[in-house]
Design a protein around this motif. Sequence first.
Motif, PDB file in Angstrom:
ATOM      1  N   GLY A  23       0.851  -1.184   0.000  1.00  0.00           N
ATOM      2  CA  GLY A  23       0.000   0.000   0.000  1.00  0.00           C
ATOM      3  C   GLY A  23       0.885   1.231   0.000  1.00  0.00           C
ATOM      4  N   ILE A  24       0.477   2.263  -0.726  1.00  0.00           N
ATOM      5  CA  ILE A  24       1.300   3.466  -0.790  1.00  0.00           C
ATOM      6  C   ILE A  24       0.496   4.687  -0.345  1.00  0.00           C
ATOM      7  N   ARG A  25       1.190   5.625   0.246  1.00  0.00           N
ATOM      8  CA  ARG A  25       0.560   6.861   0.742  1.00  0.00           C
ATOM      9  C   ARG A  25       0.799   7.982  -0.260  1.00  0.00           C
ATOM     10  N   LEU A  26      -0.274   8.378  -0.919  1.00  0.00           N
ATOM     11  CA  LEU A  26      -0.196   9.458  -1.903  1.00  0.00           C
ATOM     12  C   LEU A  26      -0.503  10.822  -1.306  1.00  0.00           C
ATOM     13  N   LEU A  27      -1.213  10.842  -0.196  1.00  0.00           N
ATOM     14  CA  LEU A  27      -1.565  12.088   0.485  1.00  0.00           C
ATOM     15  C   LEU A  27      -1.293  11.911   1.975  1.00  0.00           C
ATOM     16  N   PRO A  28      -0.825  12.960   2.663  1.00  0.00           N
ATOM     17  CA  PRO A  28      -0.453  12.817   4.073  1.00  0.00           C
ATOM     18  C   PRO A  28      -1.637  12.527   4.973  1.00  0.00           C
TER      19      PRO A  28
ATOM     20  N   ASP B 140      -3.718  -0.802  -1.871  1.00  0.00           N
ATOM     21  CA  ASP B 140      -4.512   0.327  -1.388  1.00  0.00           C
ATOM     22  C   ASP B 140      -3.758   1.638  -1.516  1.00  0.00           C
ATOM     23  N   LEU B 141      -4.525   2.714  -1.595  1.00  0.00           N
ATOM     24  CA  LEU B 141      -4.002   4.070  -1.673  1.00  0.00           C
ATOM     25  C   LEU B 141      -4.389   4.805  -0.406  1.00  0.00           C
ATOM     26  N   ASP B 142      -3.448   5.455   0.193  1.00  0.00           N
ATOM     27  CA  ASP B 142      -3.583   6.136   1.467  1.00  0.00           C
ATOM     28  C   ASP B 142      -3.385   7.631   1.230  1.00  0.00           C
ATOM     29  N   MET B 143      -4.119   8.591   1.733  1.00  0.00           N
ATOM     30  CA  MET B 143      -5.475   8.453   2.151  1.00  0.00           C
ATOM     31  C   MET B 143      -6.250   9.692   1.752  1.00  0.00           C
ATOM     32  N   VAL B 144      -7.559   9.571   1.746  1.00  0.00           N
ATOM     33  CA  VAL B 144      -8.439  10.709   1.512  1.00  0.00           C
ATOM     34  C   VAL B 144      -9.123  11.064   2.827  1.00  0.00           C
TER      35      VAL B 144
ATOM     36  N   PHE C  39      -7.331   9.416  -8.381  1.00  0.00           N
ATOM     37  CA  PHE C  39      -7.993   8.225  -8.919  1.00  0.00           C
ATOM     38  C   PHE C  39      -7.278   7.715 -10.167  1.00  0.00           C
ATOM     39  N   GLU C  40      -6.838   8.630 -11.001  1.00  0.00           N
ATOM     40  CA  GLU C  40      -6.156   8.226 -12.238  1.00  0.00           C
ATOM     41  C   GLU C  40      -4.877   7.451 -11.931  1.00  0.00           C
TER      42      GLU C  40
ATOM     43  N   ALA D  55      -4.525  -0.298  -8.400  1.00  0.00           N
ATOM     44  CA  ALA D  55      -4.949  -0.341  -6.998  1.00  0.00           C
ATOM     45  C   ALA D  55      -6.410  -0.761  -6.899  1.00  0.00           C
ATOM     46  N   ARG D  56      -6.771  -1.282  -5.738  1.00  0.00           N
ATOM     47  CA  ARG D  56      -8.136  -1.761  -5.522  1.00  0.00           C
ATOM     48  C   ARG D  56      -8.953  -0.861  -4.602  1.00  0.00           C
TER      49      ARG D  56
END
Length: 269
Positions: A33-38, A71-75, A90-91, A98-99
């Motif tokens: 899982g990677i964190r795209l936003l803090p 997974d993408l972290d986090m909104v 999302f893109e 990612a799921r």
Amino acid sequence: MPRDYSLSHLTTEGLRPPEMLEVAARTGYRYAGIRLLPAAPGGLAFPLMVDPALRRDTRAAMAATGVGIFDLDMVRLDARFRVEEYLAFFEVGAELGARVVLVAADDPDPGRLVASYAALCEAARPFGLACDLEFMPWTRVPDLATARCLVERAAQPNGGIIVDALHFDRSGGRPEQLVGLPRDWLHYAQLCDGPAARPTDEAELIRAARTERWLPGEGGIDLAGLWRRLPDDLPVSVEVPHQRRIAELGHERWAREALRASQRLIESL
């Protein structure tokens, strides 16, 4: 069927996504899982949305290792949330295969929070992404019951709830509360352990969750009772941040020990 394990961003916090994927491959994980936003202002994140070189390197590491992004972290849903600001997020998620998007809730207005969560799910659905709400004791969705109510009210086919073992215990959750939770709401769960004594101070709850979780089986959380009530095929995100032990052992050894402890616990059930 073998269970899928994903290496959480926090378990190897500090590693860039390509290096994290390489560690995941060497230590036996199928996903990461990677964190795209803090998670909080000023927190560490890797915004691949605005870094094409890092995105390219991440895709190359995925191809070389065979490790996927789960997974993408986090909104974070707060009073300022605007769903149109997350299109690039999302893109990138779709590009990486990612799921799930991890979602936290900070908006004090219940009606607006439901509307924001529904809008997020609707916007993410064309990209093949589910939106899993994470209940945490210090947020506006502090427990499973509140999360369940919000997801029911939003009524989105790609909505869901993520059960984090630490947050579930610290929020006073009981394993029997998971019985009857809709299966299609559950896309993965997060596994770790911690002391049996629950912190009563909010600052300590946050500190322990972000920097000092224990390996599964080391603490006093009823992980067996919790996991017996989750689906047998549910993917597991191994989320065990512990800053001191990571500094002592290194990211790779810590990731390996976290996976082995998780497998021992789950396979013993």
